[in-house]
Design an enzyme around this catalytic site. Sequence first.
Site, PDB file in Angstrom:
ATOM      1  N   GLU A  41      26.113   9.853   7.254  1.00 28.48           N
ATOM      2  CA  GLU A  41      26.668   8.537   7.593  1.00 28.48           C
ATOM      3  C   GLU A  41      27.372   8.632   8.946  1.00 28.48           C
ATOM      4  OE1 GLU A  41      29.637   5.196   5.581  1.00 28.48           O
ATOM      5  OE2 GLU A  41      29.985   7.316   5.155  1.00 28.48           O
ATOM      6  N   LYS A 116      24.750  -0.700   4.468  1.00 24.42           N
ATOM      7  CA  LYS A 116      25.626  -0.281   3.384  1.00 24.42           C
ATOM      8  C   LYS A 116      26.167  -1.487   2.626  1.00 24.42           C
ATOM      9  CE  LYS A 116      29.739   2.669   2.741  1.00 24.42           C
ATOM     10  NZ  LYS A 116      30.713   3.512   3.481  1.00 24.42           N
ATOM     11  N   CYS A 157      27.067   6.645   1.233  1.00 24.21           N
ATOM     12  CA  CYS A 157      28.435   7.069   0.926  1.00 24.21           C
ATOM     13  C   CYS A 157      29.051   6.350  -0.276  1.00 24.21           C
ATOM     14  CB  CYS A 157      29.303   6.921   2.177  1.00 24.21           C
ATOM     15  SG  CYS A 157      30.843   7.895   2.120  1.00 24.21           S
TER      16      CYS A 157
END
Length: 286
Positions: A41, A116, A157
């Site tokens: 990330e 995300k 994440c």
Amino acid sequence: MARAALLQMTTGIDPQANAAAIVDGVAQARAGGAAMLFTPEMSGLLDRKRERGGRLIRTEEEDLVLGAVREAARREGIWVHIGSLAVACADRADGKWANRAFVIDDKGEIRARYDKMHMFDVDLATGESWRESNAYAAGDEVVTVETPLGRLGLAICYDVRFPALFEALGRARCDLIAIPAAFTVPTGKAHWHLLQRARAVEASAYVLSAAQAGLHEDGRETYGHSLAIDPWGEVLLDMGGADGGGTRGEGAQGGAGVGFVDLDPARIAEVRKQLPSLANRRIIAK
């Protein structure tokens, strides 16, 4: 067997330096026989001072890291999954950026994008406070893409904590799922291995999680421990962190660098036959 490479990074505040590190990782991955490289990330820029970092965030078309990696993928003839980049969104009136992953093929073409979904808005007991939603817009699309390693599902994440996304990726029969990260040390010590293994087991798929590791230029510290996990939940590669602890796999070293793992497609079918949780799954009514 298909070989994958994971690039563990300590990304800093200079995109040119970060681009050079990724390009070097692409070359190492190709030399090591990998069909695809996975990066963490925020591979292109990691800066908690948003005013300073924001001056370097660009649109896809202008992003020097994305351009450099696309060229490296084409030159080396290898696929690359950029775990994510901070990307400017010209069409957003609120000025928020996207935390966006890219899958690039061996011709340098972008095959998939994923924004995300879940924003890291937390106050930790250590005193660390993060408000990702202040600067980034959440995505709303589940993304899979065919790669030389099989059907790849995308996450980033903090997404790892939200089972609904992985249920959707499981229904899509992904062969592997990428969960690139920049985990904090406290949350990493508590939950990183646990959550990654659980996601592999419930999807009966490989999980590849390239991670940020160590002390960064902006003062933060990340947990590291880039992982490759098989569909039964076995850890095939653990690259360690600042605390060491890399337990197995080619490239376990604790700091930044490239690790390798061989993936057996037959292992996916074997696990799904032995424990057919995807076939047995029922949709629970709300």
